[in-house]
Design a protein around this motif. Structure first.
Motif, PDB file in Angstrom:
ATOM      1  N   GLY A   1       0.633  -1.207  -0.009  1.00 34.02           N
ATOM      2  CA  GLY A   1      -0.206  -0.029   0.100  1.00 34.02           C
ATOM      3  C   GLY A   1       1.048   1.186  -0.004  1.00 34.02           C
ATOM      4  N   GLY A   2       2.219   1.172   0.039  1.00 40.25           N
ATOM      5  CA  GLY A   2       3.029   2.108  -0.123  1.00 40.25           C
ATOM      6  C   GLY A   2       3.680   2.737   1.222  1.00 40.25           C
ATOM      7  N   CYS A   3       3.402   2.200   2.197  1.00 41.59           N
ATOM      8  CA  CYS A   3       4.171   2.469   3.624  1.00 41.59           C
ATOM      9  C   CYS A   3       5.461   2.249   3.950  1.00 41.59           C
ATOM     10  CB  CYS A   3       3.111   2.137   4.776  1.00 41.59           C
ATOM     11  SG  CYS A   3       1.534   2.488   4.819  1.00 41.59           S
ATOM     12  N   ALA A   4       6.301   2.961   4.209  1.00 40.61           N
ATOM     13  CA  ALA A   4       7.591   2.737   4.425  1.00 40.61           C
ATOM     14  C   ALA A   4       8.387   3.922   5.458  1.00 40.61           C
ATOM     15  CB  ALA A   4       8.554   2.921   3.169  1.00 40.61           C
ATOM     16  N   PRO A   5       9.084   3.715   6.318  1.00 40.54           N
ATOM     17  CA  PRO A   5       9.362   2.124   6.686  1.00 40.54           C
ATOM     18  C   PRO A   5       8.343   1.398   7.468  1.00 40.54           C
ATOM     19  CG  PRO A   5      10.350   3.784   8.266  1.00 40.54           C
ATOM     20  CD  PRO A   5       9.784   4.453   7.105  1.00 40.54           C
ATOM     21  N   LEU A   6       8.587   0.029   7.708  1.00 41.49           N
ATOM     22  CA  LEU A   6       7.617  -0.632   8.467  1.00 41.49           C
ATOM     23  C   LEU A   6       8.074  -1.005  10.007  1.00 41.49           C
ATOM     24  CD1 LEU A   6       6.541  -2.940   5.590  1.00 41.49           C
ATOM     25  CD2 LEU A   6       5.615  -0.985   6.289  1.00 41.49           C
ATOM     26  N   VAL A   7       7.086  -0.554  10.986  1.00 38.72           N
ATOM     27  CA  VAL A   7       7.474  -0.909  12.430  1.00 38.72           C
ATOM     28  C   VAL A   7       6.348  -1.701  13.043  1.00 38.72           C
ATOM     29  CG1 VAL A   7       7.518  -0.154  14.556  1.00 38.72           C
ATOM     30  CG2 VAL A   7       8.429   1.593  12.734  1.00 38.72           C
ATOM     31  N   VAL A   8       6.652  -2.821  13.453  1.00 43.24           N
ATOM     32  CA  VAL A   8       5.812  -3.826  14.134  1.00 43.24           C
ATOM     33  C   VAL A   8       5.910  -3.867  15.405  1.00 43.24           C
ATOM     34  CG1 VAL A   8       4.971  -6.268  13.964  1.00 43.24           C
ATOM     35  CG2 VAL A   8       5.677  -5.248  11.882  1.00 43.24           C
ATOM     36  N   VAL A   9       4.859  -3.916  16.420  1.00 42.60           N
ATOM     37  CA  VAL A   9       4.915  -3.845  17.783  1.00 42.60           C
ATOM     38  C   VAL A   9       4.405  -5.218  18.090  1.00 42.60           C
ATOM     39  CG1 VAL A   9       3.957  -3.003  19.783  1.00 42.60           C
ATOM     40  CG2 VAL A   9       4.178  -1.368  17.953  1.00 42.60           C
ATOM     41  N   VAL A  10       5.444  -5.851  18.853  1.00 37.07           N
ATOM     42  CA  VAL A  10       5.051  -7.241  19.440  1.00 37.07           C
ATOM     43  C   VAL A  10       5.096  -7.284  20.927  1.00 37.07           C
ATOM     44  CG1 VAL A  10       6.091  -8.343  17.203  1.00 37.07           C
ATOM     45  CG2 VAL A  10       7.576  -7.720  19.323  1.00 37.07           C
ATOM     46  N   GLY A  11       4.313  -8.506  21.309  1.00 43.42           N
ATOM     47  CA  GLY A  11       4.359  -8.492  22.880  1.00 43.42           C
ATOM     48  C   GLY A  11       4.192  -9.878  23.094  1.00 43.42           C
ATOM     49  N   ALA A  12       3.022 -10.732  22.862  1.00 44.10           N
ATOM     50  CA  ALA A  12       2.909 -12.279  23.423  1.00 44.10           C
ATOM     51  C   ALA A  12       3.760 -12.890  22.255  1.00 44.10           C
ATOM     52  CB  ALA A  12       1.417 -12.471  23.234  1.00 44.10           C
ATOM     53  N   ALA A  13       4.635 -13.915  22.897  1.00 42.00           N
ATOM     54  CA  ALA A  13       5.264 -14.623  21.747  1.00 42.00           C
ATOM     55  C   ALA A  13       6.138 -13.777  20.964  1.00 42.00           C
ATOM     56  CB  ALA A  13       4.327 -15.674  21.064  1.00 42.00           C
ATOM     57  N   ALA A  14       6.609 -12.803  21.540  1.00 42.18           N
ATOM     58  CA  ALA A  14       7.440 -11.871  20.593  1.00 42.18           C
ATOM     59  C   ALA A  14       8.499 -12.479  19.856  1.00 42.18           C
ATOM     60  CB  ALA A  14       7.951 -10.779  21.833  1.00 42.18           C
ATOM     61  N   ASP A  15       9.176 -13.443  20.240  1.00 36.52           N
ATOM     62  CA  ASP A  15      10.468 -14.067  19.470  1.00 36.52           C
ATOM     63  C   ASP A  15       9.771 -14.726  18.447  1.00 36.52           C
ATOM     64  OD1 ASP A  15      12.180 -12.914  21.286  1.00 36.52           O
ATOM     65  OD2 ASP A  15      12.276 -14.744  22.503  1.00 36.52           O
ATOM     66  N   GLU A  16       8.603 -15.507  18.657  1.00 31.37           N
ATOM     67  CA  GLU A  16       8.288 -16.454  17.742  1.00 31.37           C
ATOM     68  C   GLU A  16       7.678 -15.300  16.558  1.00 31.37           C
ATOM     69  OE1 GLU A  16       5.248 -20.061  17.042  1.00 31.37           O
ATOM     70  OE2 GLU A  16       5.455 -19.257  19.005  1.00 31.37           O
ATOM     71  N   VAL A  17       7.001 -14.276  16.966  1.00 34.82           N
ATOM     72  CA  VAL A  17       6.053 -13.419  15.991  1.00 34.82           C
ATOM     73  C   VAL A  17       7.339 -12.649  15.039  1.00 34.82           C
ATOM     74  CG1 VAL A  17       4.987 -11.381  15.256  1.00 34.82           C
ATOM     75  CG2 VAL A  17       4.211 -13.168  17.144  1.00 34.82           C
TER      76      VAL A  17
END
Length: 202
Positions: free
Chosen positions: A42-58
């Motif tokens: 959709g044209g977004c950059a950069p990309l940031v993802v917020v993790v929490g539960a199962a953070a390493d796996e995600v």
């Protein structure tokens, strides 16, 4: 006008789903990868993802180049994830004019809907996708609004309190491009999957 950063909130435990929704698969693809792909396409950059539960796996599921931030207090609800995500976006160099906030449990949101919302990105933009006039996600937050959003982001409300009744809020109709339903249970995911276009075989 610069592209907005893509901010994906993917920290929840997904208790009704039985596992973190970021890890749940649709057509063989984890929802977290699907959501990141939609933001990028959709044209977004950069990309940031917020993790929490199962953070390493995600985090292991994410493509290279995606910035990951752990919301240590993710158990408080979506507000904690949004605060952590906006702080991370604010720390980018250069700081983007706007952030487009997407949620991991909305697999019916398309890149076309993201692109329509992202087209109005500026430092003062305040917009959210609407479906048949009903406000939903994604949400576009210009940096002028980040302090107010962070201050209002408590519990599970996210940006809702800040956006509600805000005189500058623009609704961008996306009902022709996407399905806004969130998926909290396996049954909801199965129902939504039946309504989505099927991927083309390679």
């Amino acid at each position: 006008m610069s592209a907005p950063a893509g901010l994906l909130l993917a920290a929840g435990a997904g208790r009704r789903m039985g596992r973190p929704k970021a890890l749940v698969r649709l057509d063989g693809e984890p929802l977290v990868r699907r959501a990141v792909r939609v933001l990028a396409d959709g044209g977004c950059a950069p990309l940031v993802v917020v993790v929490g539960a199962a953070a390493d796996e995600v985090e292991r599921l994410l493509p290279a180049g995606v910035r990951v931030v752990v919301a240590e207090d993710w158990g408080e609800g979506m507000g904690a994830s949004l605060r952590a995500g906006l702080a991370a976006v604010e720390g980018l160099d250069p700081v983007p004019d706007a952030a487009l906030v997407h949620l991991v449990d909305l697999p019916g949101v398309t890149a076309a809907a993201v692109a329509r919302l992202a087209a109005s990105a500026s430092a003062h933009s305040l917009a959210r996708a609407a479906y048949d006039g009903r406000p939903a996600h994604p949400v576009l937050l210009g940096q002028a609004h980040w302090p107010g959003v962070r201050a209002a982001a408590t519990g599970d409300a996210g940006a809702r309190g800040y956006l509600s009744g805000h005189p500058e809020l623009e609704l961008v109709e996306c009902g022709d491009l996407a399905v806004p339903d969130d998926v909290d249970t396996p049954e909801q995911l199965a129902h939504l999957a039946q309504r989505l276009p099927r991927p083309h075989p390679n």
